[in-house]
Structure formats: structure tokens, C-alpha cells
Design an enzyme around this catalytic site. Structure first.
Site, PDB file in Angstrom:
ATOM      1  N   HIS A  70       0.845  -1.049  -0.193  1.00 36.29           N
ATOM      2  CA  HIS A  70      -0.032  -0.005   0.003  1.00 36.29           C
ATOM      3  C   HIS A  70       0.818   1.081   0.044  1.00 36.29           C
ATOM      4  O   HIS A  70       0.506   2.463  -0.308  1.00 36.29           O
ATOM      5  CB  HIS A  70      -1.020  -0.012   1.187  1.00 36.29           C
ATOM      6  CG  HIS A  70      -0.368   0.278   2.629  1.00 36.29           C
ATOM      7  ND1 HIS A  70       0.104  -0.546   3.566  1.00 36.29           N
ATOM      8  CD2 HIS A  70      -0.215   1.683   3.057  1.00 36.29           C
ATOM      9  CE1 HIS A  70       0.418   0.265   4.496  1.00 36.29           C
ATOM     10  NE2 HIS A  70       0.182   1.581   4.479  1.00 36.29           N
ATOM     11  N   ASP A 117      -0.532  -7.580   1.678  1.00 37.36           N
ATOM     12  CA  ASP A 117       0.029  -6.262   1.829  1.00 37.36           C
ATOM     13  C   ASP A 117       1.659  -6.284   2.055  1.00 37.36           C
ATOM     14  O   ASP A 117       2.173  -6.159   2.771  1.00 37.36           O
ATOM     15  CB  ASP A 117      -0.538  -5.257   2.902  1.00 37.36           C
ATOM     16  CG  ASP A 117       0.003  -3.982   2.856  1.00 37.36           C
ATOM     17  OD1 ASP A 117       0.336  -3.542   1.648  1.00 37.36           O
ATOM     18  OD2 ASP A 117      -0.183  -3.257   3.762  1.00 37.36           O
ATOM     19  N   SER A 222       4.313   2.109   8.557  1.00 42.25           N
ATOM     20  CA  SER A 222       3.970   0.920   7.451  1.00 42.25           C
ATOM     21  C   SER A 222       5.180   0.413   6.609  1.00 42.25           C
ATOM     22  O   SER A 222       6.173   1.219   6.104  1.00 42.25           O
ATOM     23  CB  SER A 222       2.809   1.593   6.337  1.00 42.25           C
ATOM     24  OG  SER A 222       1.592   1.959   7.051  1.00 42.25           O
TER      25      SER A 222
END
Length: 278
Positions: A70, A117, A222
Site C-alpha cells: 500500500h 500487503d 507502514s
């Protein structure tokens, strides 16, 4: 004599300060020892005349960074990968900066729930190994993932709180694996939580003492690593709309589910002689 209006203003100021103070400590953790995690990567996007930290990542080979899909849905867009940094703002001789040569997002990444992801970045050249820059081992298929209540750890330059304040220096945090059964419950993540995910946080830092403060990863972390006994077992993925919510533990992609895809993506291209023999 103090007016009623002045009392209200003072009370409001105290409330705001208390709220910010609580928020700033809500993710917990601590500053990492400089360059103690030489595998950490800062993926940075253009901002004005310079660059700003956007996502984390970690080196798995001398030209390869593993991160979250992402973070790179729209391609490189001028982003760079920076290795060997502890402080994002200070000049450090250990710093190495790279252009992105290729991006491999998992083909089944689902932006609706962040399933699959995982992504790989090929740098424009191999890094120069040093005490501040190196690789980390990741768990492959057949390896043992941590179970509920086992301690894992993560690191990153992500937000310190839900207000979005960011650290300049690398932080690290120890958290506990949380029940997948609970994470898939309706009042947690429901159907968005899949078998490719592990969730973890720490509501009561050890040793446990009131007031309780949740420790977790947050926005900007992230793509960073989740480590178990020094091996990366997960990739920081998602944690709900706001950091620090009790029923929204951090979600991490289970790396060992993707060994075949990782090996295929990182495989060197066939040589001309090999192609001719085929």
C-alpha cells in the site's frame, strides 16, 4: 479578580495540554540506539526542495527492500530509499540514498482490506555494507511464527500519536501478539482480518502499572518489520482509522506465506546463454 471567562479559558488550556500529553505517549516505545537496526530503510517522497519520510522498509538482500504494497500503489513517483540513517534531519556520514529501479507489488494485494500487503523494491544499485547498513533474515515457509502473547518488536519513524506528530529519530517498540480469533470479531476487524495477517499491540507496558498506555505502531511505520527473536516475521500493514484504539491492534502481513512469490520476484534474470539453451 479572575473572571469566569478567564477560568474557562484556563480550564480549556489545561484540557488541551492533558489531551496532547496523553496522545504523545499513547504509542509508547523508545528511541532506538543509533544504527542498532542497520536493516531499516526510510522510503521518502518529494516535498518542496527535499524529501519527507513516507513509509518504512527493511533490507533483505544487498539490492532489495521489503515493504508494504500500500506504500507504493502508484509507482515510484520520484520516491527514494534512504539507508543508514538514525535521524531524518541530521547529516550522517553513514547515509546512503538510492533511486527505485523496480517495484514488485504482490499481484493479489487488496486495498479494501490490505490483504497480501507485501512489496519488494529493487534499488538502482547494491548498498555498501557497513555497521549502519545491512540485511536482516526473514521467516520462510515452514518456519515458526509467534503465537498469542509472545513478545515481538517493531521499529520506524511513524507518528507518535493520532495527532500525527512524527519523530526525527528511529523509534522501536515491543508489543505482544494478539488473538487472531478476537481480531476477526465484528467489534475488531471483522471480515477485513484474513489468515495472511497477524495482529499485535501492548495495552499495558511491562512491568504493568497504571495508568495503562497502549503501545503500538502508527501512521508512517507502514512497511517496517515485525521481528520475533531477531527474525522478521511480519510487515507493518494497517491498524484501523486511528492509532491507539483499544480494539484496533496493529496488523502485520505474515511473510512466511509468500516465500515462493519472494523468491520468484528476486530471482536474477536468465542469462543469454541460458535462454539460447532453452
Amino acid at each position: 479578580m479572575v473572571s469566569g471567562k478567564e477560568v474557562l479559558v484556563a480550564a480549556a488550556a489545561v484540557f488541551v495540554v492533558a489531551l496532547i500529553s496523553q496522545s504523545e505517549g499513547i504509542m509508547g516505545g523508545r528511541e532506538a540506539a543509533p544504527h542498532s537496526r542497520p536493516y531499516m530503510a526510510s522510503i521518502q517522497k518529494p516535498k518542496g526542495e527535499g524529501f519527507k519520510h513516507d513509509c518504512g522498509g527493511f533490507m533483505v538482500a544487498d539490492q532489495w527492500v521489503m515493504t508494504a504494497a500500500h506504500c507504493l500503489q502508484n509507482g515510484p513517483n520520484g520516491k527514494k530509499v534512504v539507508l543508514g540513517v538514525h535521524s531524518l534531519s541530521e547529516a550522517e556520514e553513514t547515509k546512503q540514498t538510492f533511486d527505485i529501479l523496480e517495484i514488485y507489488n504482490h499481484p493479489n494485494f487488496n486495498p479494501a482490506n490490505y490483504d497480501n500487503d507485501i512489496a519488494l523494491i529493487k534499488l538502482d544499485r547494491p548498498f555498501v555494507a557497513s555497521d549502519a547498513v545491512g540485511v536482516v533474515e526473514f521467516l520462510r515457509a515452514g518456519g515458526t511464527n509467534p503465537t498469542v502473547d509472545e513478545e515481538v518488536e517493531s521499529a520506524g519513524w511513524g507518528a507518535l500519536d493520532d495527532l500525527g506528530s512524527r519523530p526525527d529519530k528511529l523509534k522501536e517498540v515491543a508489543v505482544d501478539v494478539f488473538s487472531s480469533v478476537l481480531c476477526s470479531r465484528e467489534d475488531y476487524y471483522s471480515y477485513k482480518f484474513t489468515t495472511n495477517m497477524i495482529c499485535a499491540h501492548r495495552v499495558c507496558p511491562k512491568p504493568c502499572a497504571k495508568p495503562y498506555r497502549k503501545e503500538d505502531t502508527c501512521d508512517g511505520d507502514s512497511g517496517g518489520p515485525l521481528l520475533y527473536n531477531g527474525t522478521v516475521v511480519g510487515i507493518t500493514s494497517n491498524g484501523g482509522g486511528k492509532c491507539g484504539q483499544l480494539r484496533k491492534p496493529g496488523i502485520y502481513t505474515i511473510i512466511s506465506h509468500y516465500t515462493e512469490w519472494i523468491d520468484t520476484a528476486m530471482a536474477p534474470p536468465p542469462t543469454a546463454a541460458a535462454e539460447e539453451s532453452d
